[in-house]
Motif scaffolding. Structure first.
Motif, PDB file in Angstrom:
ATOM      1  N   LEU A 126       0.827  -1.208   0.000  1.00  0.00           N
ATOM      2  CA  LEU A 126       0.000   0.000   0.000  1.00  0.00           C
ATOM      3  C   LEU A 126       0.862   1.260   0.000  1.00  0.00           C
ATOM      4  O   LEU A 126       0.588   2.220  -0.735  1.00  0.00           O
ATOM      5  N   GLU A 127       1.909   1.290   0.828  1.00  0.00           N
ATOM      6  CA  GLU A 127       2.774   2.457   0.905  1.00  0.00           C
ATOM      7  C   GLU A 127       3.511   2.676  -0.409  1.00  0.00           C
ATOM      8  O   GLU A 127       3.635   3.816  -0.883  1.00  0.00           O
ATOM      9  N   ALA A 128       4.028   1.590  -0.990  1.00  0.00           N
ATOM     10  CA  ALA A 128       4.730   1.714  -2.267  1.00  0.00           C
ATOM     11  C   ALA A 128       3.773   2.164  -3.368  1.00  0.00           C
ATOM     12  O   ALA A 128       4.119   3.000  -4.201  1.00  0.00           O
ATOM     13  N   ALA A 129       2.564   1.619  -3.354  1.00  0.00           N
ATOM     14  CA  ALA A 129       1.576   1.978  -4.372  1.00  0.00           C
ATOM     15  C   ALA A 129       1.151   3.430  -4.224  1.00  0.00           C
ATOM     16  O   ALA A 129       0.939   4.129  -5.229  1.00  0.00           O
ATOM     17  N   LYS A 130       1.026   3.907  -3.004  1.00  0.00           N
ATOM     18  CA  LYS A 130       0.658   5.305  -2.781  1.00  0.00           C
ATOM     19  C   LYS A 130       1.657   6.234  -3.449  1.00  0.00           C
ATOM     20  O   LYS A 130       1.271   7.192  -4.136  1.00  0.00           O
ATOM     21  N   SER A 131       2.932   5.956  -3.265  1.00  0.00           N
ATOM     22  CA  SER A 131       3.974   6.787  -3.857  1.00  0.00           C
ATOM     23  C   SER A 131       3.943   6.716  -5.382  1.00  0.00           C
ATOM     24  O   SER A 131       4.034   7.743  -6.070  1.00  0.00           O
ATOM     25  N   GLN A 132       3.805   5.514  -5.927  1.00  0.00           N
ATOM     26  CA  GLN A 132       3.813   5.347  -7.382  1.00  0.00           C
ATOM     27  C   GLN A 132       2.585   5.959  -8.037  1.00  0.00           C
ATOM     28  O   GLN A 132       2.685   6.634  -9.073  1.00  0.00           O
ATOM     29  N   PHE A 133       1.404   5.758  -7.436  1.00  0.00           N
ATOM     30  CA  PHE A 133       0.180   6.331  -8.004  1.00  0.00           C
ATOM     31  C   PHE A 133       0.194   7.855  -7.917  1.00  0.00           C
ATOM     32  O   PHE A 133      -0.310   8.536  -8.806  1.00  0.00           O
ATOM     33  N   ALA A 134       0.731   8.397  -6.832  1.00  0.00           N
ATOM     34  CA  ALA A 134       0.798   9.854  -6.680  1.00  0.00           C
ATOM     35  C   ALA A 134       1.722  10.467  -7.727  1.00  0.00           C
ATOM     36  O   ALA A 134       1.460  11.559  -8.238  1.00  0.00           O
ATOM     37  N   LYS A 135       2.806   9.769  -8.058  1.00  0.00           N
ATOM     38  CA  LYS A 135       3.768  10.293  -9.033  1.00  0.00           C
ATOM     39  C   LYS A 135       3.309  10.103 -10.465  1.00  0.00           C
ATOM     40  O   LYS A 135       3.446  11.010 -11.302  1.00  0.00           O
ATOM     41  N   PHE A 136       2.769   8.924 -10.771  1.00  0.00           N
ATOM     42  CA  PHE A 136       2.529   8.558 -12.166  1.00  0.00           C
ATOM     43  C   PHE A 136       1.052   8.357 -12.524  1.00  0.00           C
ATOM     44  O   PHE A 136       0.739   8.139 -13.693  1.00  0.00           O
ATOM     45  N   GLY A 137       0.163   8.436 -11.524  1.00  0.00           N
ATOM     46  CA  GLY A 137      -1.243   8.193 -11.793  1.00  0.00           C
ATOM     47  C   GLY A 137      -1.529   6.717 -11.953  1.00  0.00           C
ATOM     48  O   GLY A 137      -0.612   5.880 -11.963  1.00  0.00           O
ATOM     49  N   LEU A 138      -2.798   6.394 -12.105  1.00  0.00           N
ATOM     50  CA  LEU A 138      -3.183   4.990 -12.251  1.00  0.00           C
ATOM     51  C   LEU A 138      -2.607   4.387 -13.527  1.00  0.00           C
ATOM     52  O   LEU A 138      -2.099   3.268 -13.528  1.00  0.00           O
ATOM     53  N   ALA A 139      -2.684   5.125 -14.621  1.00  0.00           N
ATOM     54  CA  ALA A 139      -2.228   4.590 -15.905  1.00  0.00           C
ATOM     55  C   ALA A 139      -0.715   4.431 -15.945  1.00  0.00           C
ATOM     56  O   ALA A 139      -0.204   3.449 -16.505  1.00  0.00           O
ATOM     57  N   GLY A 140       0.017   5.388 -15.347  1.00  0.00           N
ATOM     58  CA  GLY A 140       1.468   5.363 -15.463  1.00  0.00           C
ATOM     59  C   GLY A 140       2.193   4.486 -14.453  1.00  0.00           C
ATOM     60  O   GLY A 140       3.325   4.062 -14.703  1.00  0.00           O
ATOM     61  N   ALA A 141       1.559   4.209 -13.324  1.00  0.00           N
ATOM     62  CA  ALA A 141       2.207   3.378 -12.298  1.00  0.00           C
ATOM     63  C   ALA A 141       2.318   1.940 -12.773  1.00  0.00           C
ATOM     64  O   ALA A 141       1.402   1.410 -13.396  1.00  0.00           O
ATOM     65  N   ARG A 142       3.452   1.296 -12.477  1.00  0.00           N
ATOM     66  CA  ARG A 142       3.679  -0.084 -12.911  1.00  0.00           C
ATOM     67  C   ARG A 142       3.681  -1.013 -11.700  1.00  0.00           C
ATOM     68  O   ARG A 142       4.282  -0.708 -10.678  1.00  0.00           O
ATOM     69  N   THR A 143       3.008  -2.147 -11.857  1.00  0.00           N
ATOM     70  CA  THR A 143       2.918  -3.092 -10.737  1.00  0.00           C
ATOM     71  C   THR A 143       4.275  -3.682 -10.385  1.00  0.00           C
ATOM     72  O   THR A 143       4.541  -3.965  -9.215  1.00  0.00           O
ATOM     73  N   ASP A 144       5.154  -3.882 -11.369  1.00  0.00           N
ATOM     74  CA  ASP A 144       6.476  -4.422 -11.050  1.00  0.00           C
ATOM     75  C   ASP A 144       7.288  -3.440 -10.220  1.00  0.00           C
ATOM     76  O   ASP A 144       8.028  -3.836  -9.302  1.00  0.00           O
ATOM     77  N   ALA A 145       7.139  -2.133 -10.514  1.00  0.00           N
ATOM     78  CA  ALA A 145       7.849  -1.126  -9.733  1.00  0.00           C
ATOM     79  C   ALA A 145       7.290  -1.056  -8.313  1.00  0.00           C
ATOM     80  O   ALA A 145       8.046  -0.907  -7.349  1.00  0.00           O
ATOM     81  N   ILE A 146       5.967  -1.154  -8.175  1.00  0.00           N
ATOM     82  CA  ILE A 146       5.342  -1.151  -6.847  1.00  0.00           C
ATOM     83  C   ILE A 146       5.845  -2.328  -6.027  1.00  0.00           C
ATOM     84  O   ILE A 146       6.223  -2.183  -4.858  1.00  0.00           O
ATOM     85  N   ALA A 147       5.865  -3.512  -6.645  1.00  0.00           N
ATOM     86  CA  ALA A 147       6.314  -4.712  -5.944  1.00  0.00           C
ATOM     87  C   ALA A 147       7.779  -4.593  -5.531  1.00  0.00           C
ATOM     88  O   ALA A 147       8.163  -4.984  -4.420  1.00  0.00           O
ATOM     89  N   GLN A 148       8.603  -4.042  -6.406  1.00  0.00           N
ATOM     90  CA  GLN A 148      10.035  -3.900  -6.093  1.00  0.00           C
ATOM     91  C   GLN A 148      10.246  -2.967  -4.907  1.00  0.00           C
ATOM     92  O   GLN A 148      11.019  -3.274  -4.000  1.00  0.00           O
ATOM     93  N   VAL A 149       9.556  -1.811  -4.909  1.00  0.00           N
ATOM     94  CA  VAL A 149       9.678  -0.868  -3.801  1.00  0.00           C
ATOM     95  C   VAL A 149       9.182  -1.493  -2.498  1.00  0.00           C
ATOM     96  O   VAL A 149       9.741  -1.255  -1.426  1.00  0.00           O
ATOM     97  N   ALA A 150       8.145  -2.326  -2.590  1.00  0.00           N
ATOM     98  CA  ALA A 150       7.562  -2.971  -1.410  1.00  0.00           C
ATOM     99  C   ALA A 150       8.387  -4.152  -0.924  1.00  0.00           C
ATOM    100  O   ALA A 150       8.098  -4.707   0.151  1.00  0.00           O
ATOM    101  N   GLY A 151       9.388  -4.558  -1.689  1.00  0.00           N
ATOM    102  CA  GLY A 151      10.220  -5.689  -1.293  1.00  0.00           C
ATOM    103  C   GLY A 151       9.515  -7.018  -1.432  1.00  0.00           C
ATOM    104  O   GLY A 151       9.770  -7.954  -0.667  1.00  0.00           O
ATOM    105  N   THR A 152       8.644  -7.120  -2.431  1.00  0.00           N
ATOM    106  CA  THR A 152       7.922  -8.359  -2.655  1.00  0.00           C
ATOM    107  C   THR A 152       7.856  -8.609  -4.160  1.00  0.00           C
ATOM    108  O   THR A 152       8.692  -8.112  -4.911  1.00  0.00           O
ATOM    109  N   ASN A 153       6.906  -9.389  -4.620  1.00  0.00           N
ATOM    110  CA  ASN A 153       6.777  -9.655  -6.043  1.00  0.00           C
ATOM    111  C   ASN A 153       5.349  -9.383  -6.517  1.00  0.00           C
ATOM    112  O   ASN A 153       4.438  -9.217  -5.697  1.00  0.00           O
TER     113      ASN A 153
END
Length: 215
Positions: free
Chosen positions: A22-49
């Motif tokens: 959730l924390e990683a997704a918050k940062s990614q969605f705030a920066k890039f929006g729903l369309a621009g945020a990537r799930t692989d980047a969210i997972a990497q920042v969150a330390g998971t897959n």
């Protein structure tokens, strides 16, 4: 016989994993929006897959909704837990307004997410089953202060709590969310504490004048 070294035990922490996503997704969605945020980047920042992301949230869109719900819930919890009952109604309303405006400045990612969701015309928030639970407590705080103020003869009666709440938030939201364009047009940066405090005091006087007006 030689003893084998014990196998390392991996501790599962589903709640921690969900919170990190959730924390990683918050940062990614705030920066890039729903369309621009990537799930692989969210997972990497969150330390998971990505598999765990979909396991906990089902889809990128549902994760986006969960982020919005979480941020609104944190906001409502913070504001509804303010101890305002010992303050006089006018002081209580000023304290609530000041707290809400400070929250907007202290959480720029929330501003980004709100702006992004408005581009979607609120479509994803409308799909939330929990949103009403996060807004109602703060509106009830406003309702309670208005009622106390009317009973004490400090406020006029008949003020709609939701309309007043939306107006109160809008005053702070406009300044916080448009600070860059305001600065570009006028040269004044309301991120500077003295300028922000000055306009906040003006807003408080405007709200107080409305609350006490008999017309």
């Amino acid at each position: 016989m030689d003893s084998k070294p014990p196998k390392s035990v991996v501790k599962r922490d589903p709640e921690g994993t969900r919170r990190r996503i959730l924390e990683a997704a918050k940062s990614q969605f705030a920066k890039f929006g729903l369309a621009g945020a990537r799930t692989d980047a969210i997972a990497q920042v969150a330390g998971t897959n990505e598999r765990m992301l979909y396991y906990y949230f089902g889809s990128k869109e549902l994760l986006y909704v969960a982020v919005l719900e979480s941020m609104y819930a944190d906001y409502a919890k913070k504001e509804s837990e303010l101890d305002l009952t010992r303050l006089q109604p006018r002081e209580a309303m000023a304290a609530l307004a000041t707290s809400i405006w400070a929250h907007l400045w202290d959480n720029p990612e929330w501003i980004g997410l709100i702006n992004n969701e408005n581009l979607h015309q609120g479509r994803y928030l409308k799909s939330s089953q929990k949103l009403g639970e996060t807004i109602s407590p703060v509106v009830e705080v406003v309702r309670s202060i208005l009622a106390r103020g009317a009973d004490a003869g400090q406020f006029r009666s008949g003020i709609d709590p939701l309309d007043f709440y939306v107006t109160l938030v809008g005053m702070g939201y406009y300044i916080a969310s448009n600070r860059f364009t305001i600065n570009a047009f006028t040269g004044r940066d309301y991120a500077h504490w003295s300028d922000r405090q000055k306009i906040s005091e003006m807003h408080l006087e405007m709200l107080d004048a409305y609350l006490r007006s008999a017309t």
